[in-house]
Enzyme design. Structure first.
Site, PDB file in Angstrom:
ATOM      1  N   ASP A  58       0.833  -1.301  -0.291  1.00 36.87           N
ATOM      2  CA  ASP A  58       0.226  -0.239   0.044  1.00 36.87           C
ATOM      3  C   ASP A  58       0.481   1.379  -0.081  1.00 36.87           C
ATOM      4  O   ASP A  58       2.118   1.431   0.932  1.00 36.87           O
ATOM      5  CB  ASP A  58      -0.949  -0.009   1.213  1.00 36.87           C
ATOM      6  N   GLU A  66       1.839  -0.210  -4.912  1.00 39.42           N
ATOM      7  CA  GLU A  66       0.882   1.230  -5.191  1.00 39.42           C
ATOM      8  C   GLU A  66       2.105   2.724  -5.323  1.00 39.42           C
ATOM      9  O   GLU A  66       2.299   3.063  -4.582  1.00 39.42           O
ATOM     10  CB  GLU A  66      -0.023   1.217  -4.572  1.00 39.42           C
ATOM     11  N   ASP A 120     -10.471   2.628  -5.664  1.00 42.47           N
ATOM     12  CA  ASP A 120     -10.347   3.317  -4.866  1.00 42.47           C
ATOM     13  C   ASP A 120     -11.171   4.131  -5.790  1.00 42.47           C
ATOM     14  O   ASP A 120     -11.568   3.495  -7.491  1.00 42.47           O
ATOM     15  CB  ASP A 120      -8.720   3.976  -4.699  1.00 42.47           C
TER      16      ASP A 120
HETATM   17  C1  GLC Z   1      -3.897   3.521  -0.615  1.00 36.97           C
HETATM   18  C2  GLC Z   1      -5.345   1.870  -0.309  1.00 36.97           C
HETATM   19  C3  GLC Z   1      -6.395   3.158  -0.212  1.00 36.97           C
HETATM   20  C4  GLC Z   1      -6.333   3.368   1.441  1.00 36.97           C
HETATM   21  C5  GLC Z   1      -5.189   3.934   1.358  1.00 36.97           C
HETATM   22  C6  GLC Z   1      -4.856   4.661   2.524  1.00 36.97           C
HETATM   23  O1  GLC Z   1      -4.273   4.203  -1.179  1.00 36.97           O
HETATM   24  O2  GLC Z   1      -5.485   1.748  -2.430  1.00 36.97           O
HETATM   25  O3  GLC Z   1      -7.190   2.095  -0.300  1.00 36.97           O
HETATM   26  O4  GLC Z   1      -7.760   4.492   1.871  1.00 36.97           O
HETATM   27  O5  GLC Z   1      -3.835   3.728   1.046  1.00 36.97           O
HETATM   28  O6  GLC Z   1      -4.284   3.153   3.616  1.00 36.97           O
END
Ligand code: GLC
Length: 557
Positions: free
Chosen positions: A204, A248, A316
């Site tokens: 993440d 990500e 998201d």
């Molecule tokens: C990432 C996740 C998202 C989450 C954020 C905080 O962007 O994809 O869903 O809210 O991290 O953990």
């Protein structure tokens, strides 16, 4: 192909499927999806051809950010089941030929995490330095990620008597990774889940996690955050051999190269291609292949073992933050004109089919494109049946509604009263009455059957995971014509982004007498002339996957 070059690099040709256990299948009728429910639906995923499940967070959580706010990294939230149920899912998935990865959310914890509770209670707490504290917030502040909820990344905590850093919601204090004890804990967390059978992690918010914002005295050992990412990858390799880190990283391509570890490929194994995804929507809005073609050809070179993850939708907001303001407005105007369809001023909270006006030709064309792009495709649950969103559900949650299994009560997701579900099921034309797995399983013309075919063909064409991408010259801006070539295999794919039919004249290299293009999706083939030229007709929103077949080729077509 040498066995040693490709064996075990399963992620290069995987089909990844993301799901939230909470909204997948409720096995005990309490309203919440659970691991036992998921175990019952692994056969659906195996039949679809999925090879890797990505589980959104299953850890104990107060659930203020759909589980991305964690209070215990070593457990399973009791609403979803137990660690025992988790291991059953991993084991059963493995039996069906599927690996499992899970979200690793270590940029922050929940403010309810015992570490934070202890840290805030006293400056002498052994956990104080697990977080990032300041007496005063700095003048220069990072931008907030959720501008509708937060206006600063620093929050004053009464009991701590200081401000703490939170790049996401204020209930998600950032961990201090310059602290070696935090880094040890992260390694332990990874080790724990790998031991339970995971094949890696979707990591993440990687750039946020690696940033040392606010820490003045980032110690020597942390002067180079990318060394740390390299350490994590090496640790993963030692513990699991073929585990992956799927990161990500929503940054421009040139920055993503750094997160791969450049052409050494010793940091993240895979990264989502957010740039190609955003340019794809611009292309769809304009009915012009230019933007997506440009994004794909400008991908930086990556190592043999590294891989791009391609997607058209995730859990998201469909972020359009890397487009210019004008480009973003074009996409908004085409696919989400009402403000209620937009979120954070930068994204859409819709799923693909409603954005495309439900036109089945166009929806199929986009999935055909997704599976024919170089990289590893990632599906978000419900995409295989064409689920829509529920705009009555706030914010990003609009696309996280219960999976639609049947036309029955609650779409077959749960027998509980509707108000006990994590989110209301979709209503209207995309509701379970019209869009569900049960009906589509029986229908050879359904989207589910079509996506299953794409998955099958993708898995039969390893060049899509391994090959060289090239845009083929042809005169129509509305058409993306591309080839992916690897060793002696070449696939030519054509996608018509517009609602008018065209004939695409192509000139193929390396053609011999008798070379033909064999259609991998429908019956048919096209003879290529000796000069390499061939004309392929495409209907409105039409598409073709064409295998280049030379005389004497023994490949199955
Ligand atoms: C990432 C996740 C998202 C989450 C954020 C905080 O962007 O994809 O869903 O809210 O991290 O953990």
């Amino acid at each position: 192909m040498k066995v040693t070059d490709t064996a075990d690099l399963w992620w290069k040709t995987a089909v990844v499927y993301c799901l939230d256990v909470e909204t997948y299948l409720d096995s005990d009728g309490d309203g919440t999806g659970d691991l036992q429910g998921l175990a019952q639906r692994l056969d659906h995923l195996a039949a679809l051809g999925v090879t890797c499940l990505w589980l959104m967070p299953v850890y104990p959580t107060p659930d203020r950010d759909d589980g991305y706010d964690i209070v215990d990294f070593y457990g399973v939230d009791s609403r979803l089941g137990s660690l025992g149920d988790f291991v059953e899912v991993v084991r059963t998935a493995k039996d069906r030929g599927m690996r499992v990865i899970a979200d690793l959310v270590v940029n922050h914890t929940s403010d309810q995490h015992p570490w934070f509770q202890s840290a805030r209670s006293s400056r002498d707490s052994p956990f104080r330095d697990f977080y990032v504290w300041r007496d005063e917030p700095p003048d220069e502040q990072a931008e907030v990620v959720f501008p509708d909820q937060e206006d600063s990344v620093w929050e004053h905590d009464e009991s701590a008597g200081q401000y703490y850093l939170h790049q996401f919601y204020k209930h998600q204090p950032d961990l201090n990774i310059t602290n070696p004890r935090v880094r040890d804990e992260i390694a332990k967390i990874m080790g724990f889940w790998l031991q339970l059978g995971l094949s890696g992690f979707r990591v993440d918010a990687v750039p946020f996690f690696l940033a040392t914002n606010g820490v003045d005295d980032a110690d020597e050992a942390f002067a180079h955050p990318h060394d740390y990412l390299r350490d994590l990858r090496a640790f993963l390799g030692r513990r699991s051999g073929d585990g992956i880190l799927l990161g990500e990283v929503n940054l421009p391509h040139e920055d993503q190269a750094t997160f791969f570890g450049g052409t050494d490929g010793d940091e993240l194994t895979m990264q989502f291609d957010f740039i190609a995804m955003q340019r794809l929507y611009l292309s769809l809005a304009r009915q012009d292949a230019g933007p997506v073609a440009e994004a794909l050809t400008s991908r930086p070179a990556i190592a043999h073992d590294s891989q791009w993850a391609t997607f058209v939708r995730n859990h998201d907001e469909l972020t359009l933050d890397k487009l210019t303001d004008d480009e973003r407005q074009e996409v908004f105007a085409a696919f989400g004109p009402d403000e209620a369809m937009q979120v954070f001023g930068r994204g859409l909270r819709r799923r693909l089919p409603p954005m495309l006006g439900g036109d089945p030709r166009r929806v199929r064309m986009v999935y055909s494109l997704l599976f024919s792009l170089p990289g590893t495709p990632v599906l978000f649950y419900g995409e295989e049946i064409g689920m829509g969103e529920n705009l009555d559900v706030p914010g990003r949650m609009a696309v996280r509604t219960p999976m639609q299994w049947s036309a029955g009560v609650n779409g077959g997701f749960s027998t509980a009263p509707a108000d006990a579900l994590p989110a209301p099921v979709v209503e209207g034309g995309y509701g379970p009455e019209f869009v569900n797995v049960e009906a589509q399983r029986r229908d050879p013309d359904s989207l589910l059957s079509f996506v299953s075919l794409l998955v099958r063909r993708y898995r039969e064409c390893p060049e899509l995971g391994w090959g060289e991408f090239a845009v083929l010259e042809q005169p129509h801006a509305q058409v993306l014509a591309h080839s992916v070539t690897w060793e002696d295999a070449c696939l030519v794919a054509l996608h018509n982004l517009a609602d008018t039919a065209v004939t695409v004249p192509l000139v193929l290299p390396d053609v011999r007498a008798g070379t033909r293009l064999s259609d991998l999706l429908v019956d048919g083939s096209h003879e290529v002339r000796e000069d390499g030229s061939v004309d392929v007709p495409l209907e409105a929103y039409g598409f073709r996957w064409l295998r280049v077949v030379h005389p004497g080729d023994r490949r199955l077509v």
